[in-house]
Each structure stands twice: as structure tokens, then as C-alpha cells.
Scaffold this motif. Structure first.
Motif, PDB file in Angstrom:
ATOM      1  N   SER A 174       0.857  -1.263  -0.036  1.00  0.00           N
ATOM      2  CA  SER A 174      -0.126   0.088   0.197  1.00  0.00           C
ATOM      3  C   SER A 174       0.897   1.007  -0.020  1.00  0.00           C
ATOM      4  O   SER A 174       0.468   2.157  -0.588  1.00  0.00           O
ATOM      5  N   ARG A 175       1.904   1.416   0.857  1.00  0.00           N
ATOM      6  CA  ARG A 175       2.885   2.393   0.779  1.00  0.00           C
ATOM      7  C   ARG A 175       3.506   2.746  -0.673  1.00  0.00           C
ATOM      8  O   ARG A 175       3.802   4.030  -1.052  1.00  0.00           O
ATOM      9  N   LEU A 176       3.894   1.550  -1.161  1.00  0.00           N
ATOM     10  CA  LEU A 176       4.505   1.750  -2.646  1.00  0.00           C
ATOM     11  C   LEU A 176       3.174   2.474  -3.480  1.00  0.00           C
ATOM     12  O   LEU A 176       3.654   3.159  -4.307  1.00  0.00           O
ATOM     13  N   ARG A 200       3.774   5.937  -5.478  1.00  0.00           N
ATOM     14  CA  ARG A 200       3.721   6.053  -6.960  1.00  0.00           C
ATOM     15  C   ARG A 200       2.557   6.794  -7.519  1.00  0.00           C
ATOM     16  O   ARG A 200       2.611   7.678  -8.399  1.00  0.00           O
ATOM     17  N   LEU A 201       1.450   6.602  -6.634  1.00  0.00           N
ATOM     18  CA  LEU A 201       0.265   7.819  -7.198  1.00  0.00           C
ATOM     19  C   LEU A 201       0.809   9.095  -6.799  1.00  0.00           C
ATOM     20  O   LEU A 201       0.453   9.894  -7.562  1.00  0.00           O
ATOM     21  N   LEU A 202       1.421   9.504  -5.858  1.00  0.00           N
ATOM     22  CA  LEU A 202       1.637  10.756  -5.619  1.00  0.00           C
ATOM     23  C   LEU A 202       2.862  11.342  -6.251  1.00  0.00           C
ATOM     24  O   LEU A 202       2.906  12.602  -6.730  1.00  0.00           O
ATOM     25  N   GLY A 257      -7.995  11.997   2.077  1.00  0.00           N
ATOM     26  CA  GLY A 257      -9.003  11.266   1.559  1.00  0.00           C
ATOM     27  C   GLY A 257      -9.090  10.568   0.286  1.00  0.00           C
ATOM     28  O   GLY A 257      -9.794   9.570  -0.078  1.00  0.00           O
ATOM     29  N   GLU A 258      -8.650  11.579  -0.751  1.00  0.00           N
ATOM     30  CA  GLU A 258      -8.731  10.999  -2.185  1.00  0.00           C
ATOM     31  C   GLU A 258      -7.657   9.858  -2.267  1.00  0.00           C
ATOM     32  O   GLU A 258      -8.103   8.989  -3.188  1.00  0.00           O
ATOM     33  N   ILE A 259      -6.426   9.917  -1.578  1.00  0.00           N
ATOM     34  CA  ILE A 259      -5.336   8.903  -1.875  1.00  0.00           C
ATOM     35  C   ILE A 259      -6.265   7.610  -1.023  1.00  0.00           C
ATOM     36  O   ILE A 259      -6.194   6.632  -2.048  1.00  0.00           O
ATOM     37  N   ALA A 260      -6.962   7.728  -0.159  1.00  0.00           N
ATOM     38  CA  ALA A 260      -7.520   6.329   0.525  1.00  0.00           C
ATOM     39  C   ALA A 260      -8.712   5.940  -0.467  1.00  0.00           C
ATOM     40  O   ALA A 260      -8.672   4.688  -0.459  1.00  0.00           O
ATOM     41  N   ALA A 261      -9.486   6.694  -0.947  1.00  0.00           N
ATOM     42  CA  ALA A 261     -10.343   6.571  -1.651  1.00  0.00           C
ATOM     43  C   ALA A 261      -9.936   5.947  -3.077  1.00  0.00           C
ATOM     44  O   ALA A 261     -10.376   4.712  -3.480  1.00  0.00           O
ATOM     45  N   HIS A 262      -8.880   6.437  -3.753  1.00  0.00           N
ATOM     46  CA  HIS A 262      -8.394   6.065  -4.952  1.00  0.00           C
ATOM     47  C   HIS A 262      -7.752   4.455  -4.787  1.00  0.00           C
ATOM     48  O   HIS A 262      -7.793   3.783  -5.655  1.00  0.00           O
ATOM     49  N   LEU A 263      -7.006   4.430  -3.803  1.00  0.00           N
ATOM     50  CA  LEU A 263      -6.404   3.173  -3.516  1.00  0.00           C
ATOM     51  C   LEU A 263      -7.306   2.079  -2.598  1.00  0.00           C
ATOM     52  O   LEU A 263      -6.996   1.132  -2.239  1.00  0.00           O
ATOM     53  N   ASN A 264      -8.724   2.255  -2.180  1.00  0.00           N
ATOM     54  CA  ASN A 264      -9.546   1.567  -1.714  1.00  0.00           C
ATOM     55  C   ASN A 264      -9.090   1.106  -0.283  1.00  0.00           C
ATOM     56  O   ASN A 264      -8.945  -0.053  -0.159  1.00  0.00           O
ATOM     57  N   THR A 300      -5.928   3.615   8.225  1.00  0.00           N
ATOM     58  CA  THR A 300      -4.879   2.787   7.816  1.00  0.00           C
ATOM     59  C   THR A 300      -4.112   3.792   6.897  1.00  0.00           C
ATOM     60  O   THR A 300      -2.868   3.571   6.975  1.00  0.00           O
ATOM     61  N   MET A 301      -4.737   4.382   6.268  1.00  0.00           N
ATOM     62  CA  MET A 301      -4.010   5.242   5.188  1.00  0.00           C
ATOM     63  C   MET A 301      -3.068   6.313   5.923  1.00  0.00           C
ATOM     64  O   MET A 301      -2.098   6.705   5.551  1.00  0.00           O
ATOM     65  N   SER A 302      -3.767   6.546   7.088  1.00  0.00           N
ATOM     66  CA  SER A 302      -3.112   7.793   7.855  1.00  0.00           C
ATOM     67  C   SER A 302      -1.861   7.321   8.334  1.00  0.00           C
ATOM     68  O   SER A 302      -0.735   7.887   8.465  1.00  0.00           O
TER      69      SER A 302
END
Length: 109
Positions: free
Chosen positions: A17-19, A23-25, A36-43, A48-50
Motif C-alpha cells: 500500500s505504501r508503494l 507511486r500515485l503521489l 481522503g482522495e488517496i485513501a479512496a483511490h487506493l481503496n 490505515t492510510m493515515s
């Protein structure tokens, strides 16, 4: 970048997930994305995303900035260059003819 910081950065990236976040960023560029968008985009659940975002921030691979109530994250390209530079520093005995194709491959990845 020294060995300890490189190990921290590589350890931060050594989780799926961190990788994916990193890569997304990188793709998002300097503006980055809200958490929030990062979490939603990666489901991935927001709590956990925090945790993942905190690990990547402490590793020097991403940076954060507050925009009102939103926290926006972006790749820290200086941190990324530092890690890549550390990994390439002793590559190929410093022979530019050998290192140049590696750099070109990196830019096309």
C-alpha cells in the motif's frame, strides 16, 4: 542521504500500500492529493492510510501541507532524488557511459 536514511526510505516502500501511495503521489506531481482522495483511490481505510502516510512522511519520501481542514500530500522529489542518488552513488565505478543508460531508463519508467 546516508545508509540509515536510505534503509528507512526503502523500508517505508517495502509494503504494497505504501508503494502504491508513493507511486500515485509521484504521478500527481507537486500539487499532490488530499489524504481522503488517496485513501479512496487506493481503496484503503482512512485510519490505515493515515498510518501509511505518516511512515512515508517520516521516511522523507512525501511531504504534507494543511489547506484549511484538508491535509494534502505530495511526493518529496528531493527525498526521492536523495534515495536514488544513494543507490547510484557507487554504481559502475562512476563510469558515466555506464550510468547514463540507467538514468535514461529511469526517466522512461
Amino acid at each position: 542521504m546516508d545508509k540509515i536514511n536510505a534503509l528507512g526510505a526503502l523500508g517505508a516502500l517495502a509494503q504494497e500500500s505504501r508503494l502504491d501511495v508513493f507511486r500515485l503521489l509521484v504521478k500527481a506531481g507537486d500539487n499532490g492529493l488530499p489524504a481522503g482522495e488517496i485513501a479512496a483511490h487506493l481503496n484503503v481505510r482512512q485510519n490505515t492510510m493515515s498510518t501509511h502516510l505518516g511512515i512515508l512522511t517520516r521516511a522523507g519520501l512525501i511531504r504534507r501541507r494543511r489547506e484549511g481542514r484538508v491535509i494534502r500530500y505530495a511526493a518529496d522529489f528531493n527525498g526521492m532524488r536523495g534515495l536514488i542518488g544513494f543507490l547510484m552513488r557507487d554504481c559502475c565505478g562512476g563510469v558515466p557511459e555506464i550510468v547514463r543508460p540507467l538514468a535514461e531508463d529511469f526517466s522512461n519508467a
